[in-house]
Write a protein that holds these residues in place. Structure first.
Motif: not given
Length: 717
Positions: A226-244
């Protein structure tokens, strides 16, 4: 007893053999608040601090609180009772699924993983990087969409290969406020489910996804899948460091929605992935992708920023900035169900592979009210095969395209280019039986009754034309004039074709303006654009100029746009110079060279590229096309691939020097444009190059220099 399961599913980038254990559901427990206060990773053990790996096992119920040290127990609290395990009171109330929070030392906020973390399988769990001291929800690095800068980062340890950041297998899980980068798999002989910063699927990914079917009674899907329902991915930086900055090791994908329903991906900054920023696989129905900044993805593999396939019915892409990616902004590949693409800014894509800004396969998609510009390819392409109909493409604004605003691929055009980039204007459908000739059931483009309509004095401009009977005709202003099918710049008015196919409209245009139109029939979809018509003028009665044709003025041209995906929130300190400025001459090389049969950057070439990067940083209005070349001593196909790898190596080096992807495009030319046709070692060395074609709003003319020529040793073949 645990059953060991070996998932061997199709992976698009990299590969790995992974082991996943199917265990009975853990016993129910009160939801917990677990605070991670150590950035270390490794085996679970009782010590003075709590790691992220331990926190996940605690909320999953696979690590008992009783196994923790006294110091670790102070970091775990039951949310329901508000009392921690050492008896101390706290003020938190209950929350279904619990929370993982962070309180890392200020100088130790990067968690370097030694192996893949346990799956997040506690329904309702929140993994919240915004709880880390120093996180400022009011501070953003970008003006276009405000996405706070994360503090806590997850990445593989220096010598570790960790192919996945966080894996979600349960309902209602939230991941927010984190930076994840460097997750990929390389140099393996077996295949795995896709590597990604965040991976969403049922608990045990199936061993084979070649059938691309939703969960059912047939293998490899079962009731428990059964696929997971209603997952929320928000306000993340993906693929880059916090310094940009771009990491040395780039992630494979950003978010891989392998199998889920109702996932929301909102307000994330997703950049610098080898493959797509967001990719779906088996199922991602009711996916919501909104207000994300998606920049510079596809740099080594799957080039499209958002690639949707599998079951995606009811999905929506709204309000995103999709810029500077290597292929299409949005690419739909054999999807099941319909997708809405609304109010996005899709610009400066196709940096490596020339594709449509939006590519549609399937039926009943809507592409509405988007800004689509500066694409090395057409705007929106609709495939003919698989059958693709009733796709509505309306109220969009197009500019600076290499192709049509809307291109319906003809069924007989089956080469790869047509199924990535489109095939240009179609002839008119000449029979009602030819509805399968192109995408959108071969609906005809409108035809104007004249190539020029005269405007009489101050009277409104009336235009007439023909279209498929009953279709809605949408008329656009055309600002560019490169060819007869210049981009549809601005929606002006709508009209309806009558039973005979005739339509008329009043347009707010002046002499010298140009206009075009598309037709939409809900039964079939939207057409390609009509060749533009223009507005002439005639004097009013009684004037000295009565009945005298007036030469139309040239239409206003769209001003060149500075390629810039994002800007800092504060206004720039100095405005760019007005065009045209005084010519400026700069001294930069226009070629870098490569060793025989190599696509690696030598130390000498790196020094040249550093100088070019400095010039590009100092002159932000310079754009550059990187043309890869080879000498002639191999097959045409081999040389074409080698030249592409050389251009890609140069582009990726410049990316790491801070040159933004939207300023660079790639073209592979192989042996087709030799500088020297001689056969000595110097001639061959000069041909093994990447050539820089600079284009600058200010007319900069670079001086060609040759400083890194790499001549093969005497006697080389």
């Amino acid at each position: 007893m645990k059953r060991i399961y070996f998932p061997l599913a199709v992976a698009c980038i990299g590969s790995a053999l992974t082991l996943a254990a199917w265990a009975d559901s853990p016993p129910s427990q009160p939801p917990l608040r677990v605070v991670v206060n150590s950035n270390q990773d490794g085996p679970v053990q009782a010590n003075d601090a709590l790691t992220l790996r331990e926190a996940i096992e605690i909320v999953n119920g696979t690590l008992a609180v009783e196994q923790l040290s006294a110091a670790e127990k102070t970091q775990v609290q039951p949310l329901e009772s508000g009392v921690n395990f050492n008896g101390n009171s706290n003020g938190n109330s209950g929350e279904v699924g619990g929370r993982i929070e962070f309180s890392l030392p200020p100088d130790q906020t990067t968690i370097q993983l030694t192996e893949v973390l346990p799956e997040l399988d506690q329904p309702g769990l929140v993994v919240d990087g915004t709880t880390q001291p120093g996180y400022d929800a009011t501070k953003s690095a970008t003006a276009e969409i405000a996405i706070p800068i994360p503090v806590v980062a997850l990445t593989p340890a220096a010598e570790a290969e960790v192919f996945r950041g966080l894996s979600v297998v349960a309902d209602n899980i939230t991941i927010r406020g984190l930076s994840l980068y460097g997750f990929t798999s390389r140099h393996r002989d077996t295949e795995s489910t896709p590597p990604a910063d965040i991976f969403i699927a049922h608990r045990l990914p199936p061993p084979n996804t070649s059938q691309q079917q939703p969960p059912n009674d047939d293998a490899p899907f079962y009731e428990r899948d059964r696929p997971p329902q209603n997952v929320l991915i928000e306000n993340n930086w993906l693929g880059i460091r916090p310094d940009g900055s771009m990491p040395e090791k780039t992630s494979a994908f950003g978010v891989s929605v392998f199998n889920s329903s109702g996932t929301q991906i909102r307000r994330n900054r997703i950049a610098d992935h080898e493959g797509s920023a967001i990719i779906t696989s088996v199922r991602a129905d009711n996916l919501r992708v909104s207000e994300n900044i998606i920049v510079g993805n596809g740099i080594a593999g799957m080039p499209d920023a958002i690639r949707l396939e599998g079951v995606v019915d009811g999905s929506q892409l709204t309000g995103n900035l999709i810029c500077g990616n290597d292929g299409s902004g949005v690419f739909l590949f054999k999807p099941q169900g319909s997708v809405q693409i609304r109010e996005n800014r899709i610009t400066f894509n196709g940096r490596r592979l020339r594709r449509a800004a939006v590519y549609l396969m399937g039926n009943d998609h809507q592409v509405v009210n988007n800004q689509i510009s500066d694409q090395v390819g057409p705007g929106v392409v609709v495939a003919a095969y698989p059958q693709s109909e009733r796709n509505l493409i309306q109220a969009n604004r197009f500019s600076a395209l290499e192709g049509l605003s809307i291109d319906l691929v003809a069924q007989f055009n089956t080469e790869v280019q047509a199924y990535q980039r489109g095939d240009g204007p179609n002839p008119r459908r000449n029979s009602p039986n030819r509805r399968k000739d192109t995408g959108n059931a071969a609906i005809n483009a409108p035809q104007f009754l004249a190539r020029e309509f005269l405007k009489i004095g101050s009277a409104p401009l009336q235009v007439q034309g023909t279209a498929d009977p009953g279709s809605q005709v949408e008329l656009y202003r055309v600002l560019e004039s490169a060819n007869s099918y210049a981009p549809l710049s601005e929606p002006l008015a709508t009209a309806v074709a009558d039973a005979q196919g005739r339509f008329s409209a009043t347009l707010p245009l002046q002499a010298g303006d140009r206009f075009s139109a598309v037709a939409t029939d809900p039964r079939y979809g939207t057409s390609e654009p009509a060749p533009y018509s223009s507005v002439g003028a005639i004097g009013t009665a009684g004037s000295a100029e009565a009945n005298v044709n007036v030469a139309p003025a040239q239409p206003s041209q769209s001003r060149p746009v500075l390629p810039q995906c994002t800007t800092p929130p504060a206004p720039p300190t100095a405005a760019p110079p007005e065009l045209p400025p005084a010519p400026v001459e700069i001294r930069v090389p226009r070629n870098v060279h490569f060793a025989l049969d190599q696509a690696t950057i030598s130390p000498v070439t790196a020094q040249v590229l550093d100088r070019i990067a400095a010039v590009l940083r100092d002159n932000p209005t310079i754009l550059v096309e990187l043309q890869g070349h080879t000498d002639p001593r191999a097959s045409y196909a081999y040389n074409l691939d080698l030249s592409n790898r050389r251009a890609l190596a140069v582009r990726n080096y410049l990316l790491r020097q801070g040159i933004t992807p939207e300023r660079m495009t790639i073209r592979a030319l192989g042996e087709s444009q030799l500088l020297n046709r001689g056969t000595n070692r110097v001639d061959y060395a000069r041909n093994r190059r990447v050539e820089f074609l600079f284009r600058d709003f200010r007319g900069i003319e670079p001086i060609v220099q040759e400083e890194d020529l790499q001549i093969e040793p005497a006697g080389s073949r």
